[in-house]
Structures are given as structure tokens and as C-alpha cells.
Motif scaffolding. Structure first.
Motif, mmCIF file in Angstrom:
data_model
loop_
_atom_site.group_PDB
_atom_site.id
_atom_site.type_symbol
_atom_site.label_atom_id
_atom_site.label_comp_id
_atom_site.label_asym_id
_atom_site.label_seq_id
_atom_site.Cartn_x
_atom_site.Cartn_y
_atom_site.Cartn_z
ATOM 1 N N PRO A 204 0.547 -1.222 0.098
ATOM 2 C CA PRO A 204 -0.113 0.194 -0.165
ATOM 3 C C PRO A 204 0.851 1.318 -0.016
ATOM 4 C CG PRO A 204 -0.182 -1.027 1.952
ATOM 5 C CD PRO A 204 0.567 -2.091 1.080
ATOM 6 N N ALA A 205 0.635 2.128 -0.675
ATOM 7 C CA ALA A 205 1.291 3.360 -0.877
ATOM 8 C C ALA A 205 1.442 4.131 0.253
ATOM 9 C CB ALA A 205 0.636 4.482 -1.849
ATOM 10 N N GLU A 206 0.431 4.114 1.330
ATOM 11 C CA GLU A 206 0.462 4.878 2.616
ATOM 12 C C GLU A 206 1.572 4.050 3.636
ATOM 13 O OE1 GLU A 206 -3.209 2.068 3.031
ATOM 14 O OE2 GLU A 206 -2.368 3.400 1.276
ATOM 15 N N ALA A 207 2.032 2.947 3.353
ATOM 16 C CA ALA A 207 3.084 2.092 3.892
ATOM 17 C C ALA A 207 4.305 2.433 3.280
ATOM 18 C CB ALA A 207 2.771 0.817 3.965
ATOM 19 N N LEU A 208 4.439 3.095 2.088
ATOM 20 C CA LEU A 208 5.680 3.275 1.363
ATOM 21 C C LEU A 208 6.317 4.850 1.436
ATOM 22 C CD1 LEU A 208 4.852 0.868 -1.652
ATOM 23 C CD2 LEU A 208 6.583 0.445 0.217
ATOM 24 N N TYR A 209 5.331 5.654 0.831
ATOM 25 C CA TYR A 209 5.744 6.931 0.751
ATOM 26 C C TYR A 209 5.672 7.877 1.884
ATOM 27 C CZ TYR A 209 5.529 5.388 -4.243
ATOM 28 O OH TYR A 209 6.076 4.650 -5.234
ATOM 29 N N ALA A 210 6.514 8.887 1.807
ATOM 30 C CA ALA A 210 6.595 9.839 2.941
ATOM 31 C C ALA A 210 7.089 11.145 2.452
ATOM 32 C CB ALA A 210 7.408 9.132 4.251
ATOM 33 N N GLY A 211 6.377 11.607 1.466
ATOM 34 C CA GLY A 211 6.438 12.908 0.860
ATOM 35 C C GLY A 211 7.854 13.282 -0.074
ATOM 36 N N PRO A 212 8.181 14.318 -0.431
ATOM 37 C CA PRO A 212 9.344 14.484 -1.447
ATOM 38 C C PRO A 212 10.463 13.944 -0.928
ATOM 39 C CG PRO A 212 7.867 16.464 -1.254
ATOM 40 C CD PRO A 212 7.423 15.815 -0.094
ATOM 41 N N ASP A 213 11.077 14.144 0.160
ATOM 42 C CA ASP A 213 12.263 13.561 0.702
ATOM 43 C C ASP A 213 12.207 12.324 1.551
ATOM 44 O OD1 ASP A 213 11.053 14.454 3.217
ATOM 45 O OD2 ASP A 213 12.607 15.934 3.630
ATOM 46 N N GLY A 214 10.939 11.804 1.711
ATOM 47 C CA GLY A 214 10.783 10.505 2.309
ATOM 48 C C GLY A 214 10.877 10.641 3.887
ATOM 49 N N LEU A 215 10.838 11.705 4.453
ATOM 50 C CA LEU A 215 11.014 12.150 5.837
ATOM 51 C C LEU A 215 9.843 12.577 6.556
ATOM 52 C CD1 LEU A 215 14.759 13.588 5.472
ATOM 53 C CD2 LEU A 215 13.935 11.161 6.573
ATOM 54 N N GLU A 216 8.693 12.730 5.836
ATOM 55 C CA GLU A 216 7.759 13.370 6.606
ATOM 56 C C GLU A 216 7.059 12.698 7.604
ATOM 57 O OE1 GLU A 216 4.687 14.477 3.653
ATOM 58 O OE2 GLU A 216 5.920 16.117 2.679
ATOM 59 N N VAL A 217 7.200 11.281 7.662
ATOM 60 C CA VAL A 217 6.703 10.572 8.737
ATOM 61 C C VAL A 217 7.882 10.460 10.019
ATOM 62 C CG1 VAL A 217 6.002 8.260 9.716
ATOM 63 C CG2 VAL A 217 5.049 9.195 7.356
ATOM 64 N N ILE A 218 9.135 10.089 9.612
ATOM 65 C CA ILE A 218 10.189 10.195 10.444
ATOM 66 C C ILE A 218 10.231 11.426 11.317
ATOM 67 C CG2 ILE A 218 12.598 9.922 10.783
ATOM 68 C CD1 ILE A 218 12.546 7.918 8.463
ATOM 69 N N ARG A 219 10.133 12.654 10.794
ATOM 70 C CA ARG A 219 10.291 13.752 11.538
ATOM 71 C C ARG A 219 9.154 13.864 12.778
ATOM 72 N NH1 ARG A 219 10.624 16.127 6.201
ATOM 73 N NH2 ARG A 219 12.664 16.926 5.904
ATOM 74 N N PRO A 220 8.003 13.600 12.968
ATOM 75 C CA PRO A 220 7.288 13.569 13.871
ATOM 76 C C PRO A 220 7.401 12.396 14.638
ATOM 77 C CG PRO A 220 5.931 13.218 11.774
ATOM 78 C CD PRO A 220 7.322 13.639 11.365
ATOM 79 N N LEU A 221 7.674 11.333 14.207
ATOM 80 C CA LEU A 221 8.124 10.172 15.067
ATOM 81 C C LEU A 221 9.178 10.249 15.941
ATOM 82 C CD1 LEU A 221 7.930 6.846 12.645
ATOM 83 C CD2 LEU A 221 6.417 7.495 14.351
ATOM 84 N N ILE A 222 10.052 11.099 15.508
ATOM 85 C CA ILE A 222 11.088 11.487 16.509
ATOM 86 C C ILE A 222 10.589 12.102 17.668
ATOM 87 C CG2 ILE A 222 13.282 12.932 16.826
ATOM 88 C CD1 ILE A 222 14.051 12.443 14.151
ATOM 89 N N VAL A 223 9.634 12.975 17.536
ATOM 90 C CA VAL A 223 8.842 13.622 18.621
ATOM 91 C C VAL A 223 7.977 12.776 19.422
ATOM 92 C CG1 VAL A 223 7.248 15.575 19.017
ATOM 93 C CG2 VAL A 223 8.812 15.729 17.308
ATOM 94 N N THR A 224 7.578 11.803 18.837
ATOM 95 C CA THR A 224 6.703 10.905 19.569
ATOM 96 C C THR A 224 7.499 10.032 20.336
ATOM 97 O OG1 THR A 224 5.121 10.726 17.710
ATOM 98 C CG2 THR A 224 5.364 9.026 19.201
#
Length: 278
Positions: A204-224
Motif C-alpha cells: 500500500p502506498a501509505e506504507a511506502l511513501y513519505a513526501g518529497p524527501d521521504g522524511l515526512e513521517v520520521i520527523r514527527p516520529l522522533i517527537v513521539t
């Protein structure tokens, strides 16, 4: 199986003989190592095998055809709608388990963010008796598989609590803030411009892609992760092989983290970053 192997090879399947044997064993209901002891297919089995080979020729993932995926010491139910766990992620789990061993955490609280099938959390629960594991996932299609795998693990004594929620939500798991020993995550991290193989494209695309640089999920995960972890707790997050410098830099820039390192997979590619909560 010689003809099936040739067909898969012509279709560009990376391991045609192995795949042909795995599908044959699946149809026959035997272990792959016992294929030589089986007389052959019944007509019904031969028809089913031919159908599976044709679907594999079209590059439908092997795991979708068999309905399961091996991961470390467990077998996970998989299918359309959920990310198929990869062998590279086993290294993330191994790092987490090694960290628990080295710090002698007997009954750790562990959180698996962006859990998908539950591979990471279930592996920890299976290999570390006494661990209290929470698996966080929000996608309805993935949750179907996560609940199934967690229930199967629970029947074997490896308890995993499924949490329906957004791992990037700053309020996820409010009752665990500052109480978690280990946070592990294999999140979406592929830049949207990346071309994927035919098989990976079944995920599924939502499990793969994370924005133009691929970091749109990792950034908030660091906060979590920072909010959930106790002082001295550990965080490990898988990333794209282009992120070997970017993710450690994000961790250092976030402050409150120490011992930031990046780790390579068995092919020598940057694969996951780790850090300790200050």
C-alpha cells in the motif's frame, strides 16, 4: 517444476527455482525440504499450481500467494493492504534485543510505531518473554492483518497490545509518556519520486511513501519517541538508504538525544538510525 522455473525466470523473478518450489510445497501442504518425497500433484493441485505460477509471472508477491511471510522466528499472515516485512528489518529488531540484553531490562515496555503486520513488535514479544509490547497502527487495511497476527502470537504466549492510532500524533499513547524502554519503528520512508519494482508496488502506498524527501513521517516520529521514552531509553528507526546522514542529523537537531548512530544492512547500505533519550 522445471517448466515453472523457466517461466518465472523469463518473467524476471529473482529466485525462480526457489519460488517454484515454495509454491509447490504450498499447494502440496508439505515442507519445501520434503518435495522430493511427494509423488506429484493431483489434477486439482496441478491446476492450482499453474494458477499460482501465472500470478507469480505477473509479479504478484510470493507472500501474497502463500498468505504468509517469514520474519526472524515467526510466520506472519500477509496479503493485500499491508506492507510485507523485509529481511532488512530483522536487523532493527536484533539491535533492539541486543540493547535490552546489554542493559539487562528484564520486563521492558516496548512500542512498535507504524506496526503494519506487527512484525517488529511480535518478534520482540516472541523473543523476549516478559516484554510489554504495544503495536501502533492507523490504516484499516493493515489493522486487519495486525489484529490477526497479534491474536496468533497471543495464543502462543507472546502478548502484543494493538493500539489503533496515528504514530505521528503527539498525543498517541498518553498513558505511556516517559515510561517506555524501547521504541522501534519501520515507518513509510520512500521519497515520492522513487521508482519501485513491480513487486514492491503491491504494498500500500501509505506504507511506502513519505513526501518529497521521504522524511515526512520520521520527523514527527522522533517527537513521539522522545515523549514516550524514559531517560536512558532507546529509539531505532528504519529509513531509506539515501537517509544515512539525514536521519541522524534530524535526531541531533532535535536535542535531548545522545549516542546517535546509523547502521548498515548486510548489503552495506544505510538502513536504520538509533539514539538514546537524554
Amino acid at each position: 517444476m522445471t517448466r515453472a522455473t523457466a517461466r518465472l525466470a523469463a518473467a524476471g523473478v529473482a529466485s525462480p527455482r526457489v519460488d517454484a518450489e515454495i509454491l509447490a510445497a504450498h499447494v502440496l501442504g508439505v515442507n519445501r525440504g520434503r518435495l522430493a518425497l511427494v509423488e506429484g500433484f493431483t489434477p486439482q493441485q496441478a491446476a492450482r499450481y499453474a494458477d499460482l505460477i501465472a500470478r507469480r509471472e505477473r509479479r504478484e508477491p510470493l507472500q501474497h500467494l502463500t498468505g504468509h511471510a517469514p520474519f526472524r522466528h515467526i510466520e506472519l499472515a500477509v496479503g493485500p493492504g499491508v506492507f510485507i516485512p523485509r529481511p532488512e528489518t530483522e536487523l532493527l529488531v536484533e539491535w533492539g534485543l541486543s540493547w535490552l540484553r546489554s542493559h539487562q531490562v528484564s520486563a521492558p515496555v516496548v512500542v512498535d510505531l507504524c506496526a503494519g503486520t506487527g512484525a517488529v513488535g511480535i518478534a520482540v514479544a516472541t523473543e523476549w518473554p516478559g516484554a510489554v509490547v504495544y503495536a501502533v497502527e492507523q490504516a484499516p487495511s493493515a489493522l486487519t492483518w495486525l489484529h490477526r497476527n497479534a491474536a496468533e502470537a497471543g495464543s502462543g504466549g507472546a502478548a502484543v497490545s494493538v493500539v489503533v492510532g496515528d504514530a505521528t500524533d503527539p498525543n498517541v499513547l498518553p498513558g505511556l509518556a516517559g515510561k517506555v524502554d524501547l521504541v522501534l519503528s519501520n515507518p513509510p520512508y520512500v521519497p515520492v519520486t522513487t521508482a519501485l519494482s513491480d513487486e514492491v508496488a503491491h504494498d500500500p502506498a501509505e506504507a511506502l511513501y513519505a513526501g518529497p524527501d521521504g522524511l515526512e513521517v520520521i520527523r514527527p516520529l522522533i517527537v513521539t519517541a522522545a515523549r514516550l521514552l524514559r531517560p536512558g531509553g532507546a529509539f531505532a528507526v528504519e529509513h531509506d538508504d539515501s537517509h544515512g546522514e539525514a536521519v541522524p542529523e534530524l535526531l541531533r537537531a532535535a536535542l535531548g538525544w545522545s549516542e546517535v548512530h546509523d547502521h548498515r544492512d548486510l548489503a552495506g547500505r544505510p538502513r536504520f538510525a538509533t539514539a538514546i533519550r537524554g
